[in-house]
Design a protein around this motif. Structure first.
Motif: not given
Length: 207
Positions: A119-131
């Motif tokens: 869950a941490w990888m998904m959340a942080s990865g999405a925020v980093a990639a799509y902001t």
């Protein structure tokens, strides 16, 4: 709009694949049925998007400043997941009819996201990639959160339904016990990358 569609694909691919949440909800459906597993299901589907929202609004900065705190949470998460793996593997067939064990409730499932490494990888990865630097951070984070909220119900629901279907074929207590042990082992296997990361952090900091 194009970014939102891209986030939807990212959310789908990361949410539908095996991980602690999906293994646990499938096991819950096998052992307790869909109705009893609904609080667990809703806890995942609403708890994880909330985690994405909080990470997107800066909660993750705390862990960037205090990496030891993040690693400590990982350690707690690993210990908890090992306990859950044992809980699943040792579950008695038809446990819900005996009433000696109960599935996750809503809050347990929601809070579990904070010790779930995937869950941490998904959340942080999405925020980093799509902001983006020039974009509106509030709008972008809300869009990312909405994408995961939309994908959570069908993706996690697929594993819930799959577990319910398996329940019908696991009427034999021997087969159900084998299933429970197998799911426990798969859950342990899912934390191997986290164990490797913790080993590197604590014992090979310069490696």
């Amino acid at each position: 709009m194009e970014i939102f569609i891209a986030v939807l694909f990212f959310a789908f691919s990361t949410t539908i694949t095996p991980g602690p949440n999906n293994v646990m909800i499938m096991s819950s459906a096998v052992n307790y049925g869909i109705r009893a597993s609904m609080p667990h299901f809703l806890g995942i589907c609403l708890g994880f998007p909330l985690m994405v929202l909080l990470v997107g609004f800066g909660f993750g900065v705390v862990f960037e400043r205090f990496p030891n705190l993040h690693q400590l949470i990982k350690v707690i998460g690993v210990i908890y997941l090992l306990w859950l793996a044992w809980h699943i593997a040792s579950a008695e067939p038809k446990a819900i009819k005996k009433g000696d064990k109960k599935p996750f409730n809503f809050w347990q499932a929601a809070l579990f996201q904070w010790v779930n490494a995937k869950a941490w990888m998904m959340a942080s990865g999405a925020v980093a990639a799509y902001t983006t630097v020039n974009g509106n951070p509030v709008t972008e984070v809300l869009a990312i959160t909405s994408a995961f909220l939309l994908m959570a119900f069908p993706c996690v629901g697929t594993w819930l339904l799959f577990g319910s279907l398996l329940r019908k074929f696991l009427a034999n207590s021997v087969f159900q016990r084998i299933f429970n042990v197998t799911m426990g082992l798969i859950l342990v296997a899912s934390i191997i990358p986290v164990l490797q990361d913790l080993w590197t952090f604590y014992f090979m900091p310069n490696g």
